[in-house]
Write a protein that holds these residues in place. Sequence first.
Motif, PDB file in Angstrom:
ATOM      1  N   ASN A 168       0.792  -1.225   0.000  1.00  0.00           N
ATOM      2  CA  ASN A 168       0.000   0.000   0.000  1.00  0.00           C
ATOM      3  C   ASN A 168       0.825   1.276   0.000  1.00  0.00           C
ATOM      4  O   ASN A 168       0.359   2.304  -0.449  1.00  0.00           O
ATOM      5  N   ASP A 169       2.047   1.229   0.528  1.00  0.00           N
ATOM      6  CA  ASP A 169       2.844   2.447   0.528  1.00  0.00           C
ATOM      7  C   ASP A 169       3.554   2.665  -0.804  1.00  0.00           C
ATOM      8  O   ASP A 169       4.278   3.638  -0.960  1.00  0.00           O
ATOM      9  N   GLY A 170       3.353   1.775  -1.769  1.00  0.00           N
ATOM     10  CA  GLY A 170       3.893   1.963  -3.096  1.00  0.00           C
ATOM     11  C   GLY A 170       5.322   1.499  -3.275  1.00  0.00           C
ATOM     12  O   GLY A 170       5.870   1.586  -4.360  1.00  0.00           O
ATOM     13  N   LEU A 171       5.954   0.975  -2.201  1.00  0.00           N
ATOM     14  CA  LEU A 171       7.330   0.529  -2.305  1.00  0.00           C
ATOM     15  C   LEU A 171       7.379  -0.929  -2.752  1.00  0.00           C
ATOM     16  O   LEU A 171       6.640  -1.752  -2.235  1.00  0.00           O
ATOM     17  N   PRO A 172       8.241  -1.270  -3.717  1.00  0.00           N
ATOM     18  CA  PRO A 172       8.337  -2.663  -4.161  1.00  0.00           C
ATOM     19  C   PRO A 172       8.997  -3.527  -3.103  1.00  0.00           C
ATOM     20  O   PRO A 172       9.919  -3.094  -2.425  1.00  0.00           O
ATOM     21  N   ILE A 173       8.536  -4.738  -2.944  1.00  0.00           N
ATOM     22  CA  ILE A 173       9.165  -5.681  -2.043  1.00  0.00           C
ATOM     23  C   ILE A 173       9.434  -6.963  -2.804  1.00  0.00           C
ATOM     24  O   ILE A 173       8.704  -7.318  -3.714  1.00  0.00           O
ATOM     25  N   GLU A 174      10.503  -7.653  -2.438  1.00  0.00           N
ATOM     26  CA  GLU A 174      10.866  -8.877  -3.123  1.00  0.00           C
ATOM     27  C   GLU A 174       9.906  -9.989  -2.746  1.00  0.00           C
ATOM     28  O   GLU A 174       9.438 -10.070  -1.617  1.00  0.00           O
ATOM     29  N   ARG A 175       9.641 -10.865  -3.710  1.00  0.00           N
ATOM     30  CA  ARG A 175       8.755 -11.987  -3.422  1.00  0.00           C
ATOM     31  C   ARG A 175       9.407 -12.910  -2.408  1.00  0.00           C
ATOM     32  O   ARG A 175      10.569 -13.252  -2.501  1.00  0.00           O
ATOM     33  N   THR A 176       8.629 -13.334  -1.421  1.00  0.00           N
ATOM     34  CA  THR A 176       9.136 -14.206  -0.370  1.00  0.00           C
ATOM     35  C   THR A 176       8.283 -15.464  -0.307  1.00  0.00           C
ATOM     36  O   THR A 176       7.315 -15.631  -1.056  1.00  0.00           O
ATOM     37  N   GLY A 177       8.656 -16.357   0.613  1.00  0.00           N
ATOM     38  CA  GLY A 177       7.909 -17.589   0.772  1.00  0.00           C
ATOM     39  C   GLY A 177       6.458 -17.352   1.117  1.00  0.00           C
ATOM     40  O   GLY A 177       5.578 -18.105   0.676  1.00  0.00           O
ATOM     41  N   LEU A 178       6.181 -16.326   1.900  1.00  0.00           N
ATOM     42  CA  LEU A 178       4.805 -16.024   2.267  1.00  0.00           C
ATOM     43  C   LEU A 178       3.980 -15.641   1.046  1.00  0.00           C
ATOM     44  O   LEU A 178       2.822 -16.042   0.908  1.00  0.00           O
ATOM     45  N   HIS A 179       4.585 -14.878   0.140  1.00  0.00           N
ATOM     46  CA  HIS A 179       3.882 -14.513  -1.094  1.00  0.00           C
ATOM     47  C   HIS A 179       3.601 -15.750  -1.948  1.00  0.00           C
ATOM     48  O   HIS A 179       2.535 -15.867  -2.559  1.00  0.00           O
ATOM     49  N   VAL A 180       4.560 -16.667  -1.982  1.00  0.00           N
ATOM     50  CA  VAL A 180       4.385 -17.878  -2.793  1.00  0.00           C
ATOM     51  C   VAL A 180       3.218 -18.716  -2.261  1.00  0.00           C
ATOM     52  O   VAL A 180       2.414 -19.237  -3.037  1.00  0.00           O
ATOM     53  N   ILE A 181       3.129 -18.847  -0.943  1.00  0.00           N
ATOM     54  CA  ILE A 181       2.024 -19.597  -0.349  1.00  0.00           C
ATOM     55  C   ILE A 181       0.692 -18.969  -0.719  1.00  0.00           C
ATOM     56  O   ILE A 181      -0.277 -19.658  -1.079  1.00  0.00           O
ATOM     57  N   LEU A 182       0.623 -17.658  -0.645  1.00  0.00           N
ATOM     58  CA  LEU A 182      -0.617 -16.962  -1.012  1.00  0.00           C
ATOM     59  C   LEU A 182      -0.943 -17.164  -2.488  1.00  0.00           C
ATOM     60  O   LEU A 182      -2.102 -17.398  -2.852  1.00  0.00           O
ATOM     61  N   SER A 183       0.062 -17.101  -3.346  1.00  0.00           N
ATOM     62  CA  SER A 183      -0.156 -17.244  -4.783  1.00  0.00           C
ATOM     63  C   SER A 183      -0.497 -18.673  -5.171  1.00  0.00           C
ATOM     64  O   SER A 183      -1.179 -18.906  -6.171  1.00  0.00           O
ATOM     65  N   ALA A 184      -0.041 -19.643  -4.383  1.00  0.00           N
ATOM     66  CA  ALA A 184      -0.234 -21.052  -4.726  1.00  0.00           C
ATOM     67  C   ALA A 184      -1.708 -21.450  -4.729  1.00  0.00           C
ATOM     68  O   ALA A 184      -2.070 -22.457  -5.347  1.00  0.00           O
ATOM     69  N   THR A 185      -2.537 -20.678  -4.068  1.00  0.00           N
ATOM     70  CA  THR A 185      -3.972 -20.994  -4.076  1.00  0.00           C
ATOM     71  C   THR A 185      -4.546 -20.924  -5.485  1.00  0.00           C
ATOM     72  O   THR A 185      -5.589 -21.520  -5.756  1.00  0.00           O
ATOM     73  N   SER A 186      -3.878 -20.212  -6.393  1.00  0.00           N
ATOM     74  CA  SER A 186      -4.371 -20.109  -7.772  1.00  0.00           C
ATOM     75  C   SER A 186      -4.267 -21.440  -8.508  1.00  0.00           C
ATOM     76  O   SER A 186      -4.901 -21.619  -9.548  1.00  0.00           O
ATOM     77  N   LEU A 187      -3.480 -22.379  -7.977  1.00  0.00           N
ATOM     78  CA  LEU A 187      -3.341 -23.689  -8.607  1.00  0.00           C
ATOM     79  C   LEU A 187      -4.394 -24.681  -8.116  1.00  0.00           C
ATOM     80  O   LEU A 187      -4.445 -25.819  -8.597  1.00  0.00           O
ATOM     81  N   ALA A 188      -5.217 -24.266  -7.182  1.00  0.00           N
ATOM     82  CA  ALA A 188      -6.174 -25.178  -6.556  1.00  0.00           C
ATOM     83  C   ALA A 188      -7.101 -25.889  -7.535  1.00  0.00           C
ATOM     84  O   ALA A 188      -7.402 -27.072  -7.342  1.00  0.00           O
ATOM     85  N   PRO A 189      -7.603 -25.218  -8.613  1.00  0.00           N
ATOM     86  CA  PRO A 189      -8.490 -25.935  -9.536  1.00  0.00           C
ATOM     87  C   PRO A 189      -7.862 -27.173 -10.174  1.00  0.00           C
ATOM     88  O   PRO A 189      -8.578 -28.078 -10.595  1.00  0.00           O
ATOM     89  N   ALA A 190      -6.536 -27.215 -10.233  1.00  0.00           N
ATOM     90  CA  ALA A 190      -5.865 -28.353 -10.870  1.00  0.00           C
ATOM     91  C   ALA A 190      -5.182 -29.270  -9.862  1.00  0.00           C
ATOM     92  O   ALA A 190      -4.515 -30.221 -10.255  1.00  0.00           O
ATOM     93  N   CYS A 191      -5.356 -28.987  -8.576  1.00  0.00           N
ATOM     94  CA  CYS A 191      -4.607 -29.737  -7.563  1.00  0.00           C
ATOM     95  C   CYS A 191      -5.476 -29.977  -6.335  1.00  0.00           C
ATOM     96  O   CYS A 191      -5.729 -29.053  -5.552  1.00  0.00           O
ATOM     97  N   PHE A 192      -5.934 -31.195  -6.176  1.00  0.00           N
ATOM     98  CA  PHE A 192      -6.832 -31.550  -5.084  1.00  0.00           C
ATOM     99  C   PHE A 192      -6.156 -31.347  -3.728  1.00  0.00           C
ATOM    100  O   PHE A 192      -5.019 -31.725  -3.541  1.00  0.00           O
ATOM    101  N   THR A 193      -6.843 -30.730  -2.800  1.00  0.00           N
ATOM    102  CA  THR A 193      -6.453 -30.426  -1.415  1.00  0.00           C
ATOM    103  C   THR A 193      -5.416 -29.313  -1.291  1.00  0.00           C
ATOM    104  O   THR A 193      -5.078 -28.921  -0.162  1.00  0.00           O
ATOM    105  N   LEU A 194      -4.918 -28.769  -2.409  1.00  0.00           N
ATOM    106  CA  LEU A 194      -3.899 -27.723  -2.296  1.00  0.00           C
ATOM    107  C   LEU A 194      -4.461 -26.477  -1.622  1.00  0.00           C
ATOM    108  O   LEU A 194      -3.796 -25.870  -0.769  1.00  0.00           O
ATOM    109  N   ARG A 195      -5.672 -26.072  -1.991  1.00  0.00           N
ATOM    110  CA  ARG A 195      -6.258 -24.880  -1.389  1.00  0.00           C
ATOM    111  C   ARG A 195      -6.372 -25.034   0.121  1.00  0.00           C
ATOM    112  O   ARG A 195      -6.058 -24.103   0.883  1.00  0.00           O
ATOM    113  N   GLU A 196      -6.810 -26.221   0.567  1.00  0.00           N
ATOM    114  CA  GLU A 196      -6.986 -26.442   1.993  1.00  0.00           C
ATOM    115  C   GLU A 196      -5.657 -26.350   2.748  1.00  0.00           C
ATOM    116  O   GLU A 196      -5.580 -25.750   3.825  1.00  0.00           O
ATOM    117  N   TRP A 197      -4.606 -26.942   2.167  1.00  0.00           N
ATOM    118  CA  TRP A 197      -3.306 -26.873   2.826  1.00  0.00           C
ATOM    119  C   TRP A 197      -2.720 -25.466   2.780  1.00  0.00           C
ATOM    120  O   TRP A 197      -2.007 -25.053   3.709  1.00  0.00           O
TER     121      TRP A 197
END
Length: 293
Positions: free
Chosen positions: A208-237
Amino acid sequence: SIEANTAGMTVTTRPHPLWGRADNIGAGGRANQGRDSRTAVPVLLSLANEAEEIRLRANALRVGKSDEVYDGEQNCSIRIIDDICDILAQSLGRHASYTENQRSKLCFIAEARSVIGRETSLISSCCKDLARILDTALERNSGRKARELMLSPQDQQTAVVMVRLIANLIYQCRHNQDLLRISPVPKLQMANETAAPSDAASTHLNINDGLPIERTGLHVILSATSLAPACFTLREWCIVAIRNAIEGNAANAETVRRLEANQVLDDTPELQRIGVKVEMDGQGNVHVKRRDS
């Protein structure tokens, strides 16, 4: 670990004082002196180190820096890594027991989580493996609808195992929670990539402050939910992992809260066909409008 040292976090050096502890949990949740618990922590640490060694070999084979000693060595290495990580996830998934006065946890599993987080780079490696699957899937499935997303069976298995292991490693472990937030995860560079990515899986995200931040493991976990339609139980984990990441950790919770969309979806043929366009204002709010408006 390397990530902890980079962030200025205090780490424990070997030999680890938790080795040889005999706080096995017996019937009724009471602590027993058991021979199995005397080696539990070092055995789990040994498995984590073994997975890291095999991962180095698999990565070298993947990028062509080494030749296979036997046919199928790369696939075999990936499956071994998944199996070891699955064993660790199963072992670390136990809940800690309490004494009768409900004051102290006596489960050595909590100690094992801390040791693995401090003595290895397993959390970072799992995040990078998950990110590789995420970035490759987004590239290969570009232009497809969510329900048309496709992942190979091996990638599906790896994604679920990595998220599950991460979730159990960070459970009620502040050190590991922080590692998930500070561990950098670079984006996989695609051969046909011509422009900087703008989705949630990009190398740099905006807050929100407009400063770029490097992608971290936490961002990857959040983004991984986009794979849920092709991966059973991934969204839940992923939900479990996010819950464990922010539990009692204000910095992680704030990071999740401050994430926002970078820009709206590109002007796709599907949007043109139905006569609408998508815009985003300065506050990050998305609006759908008719094209003739």
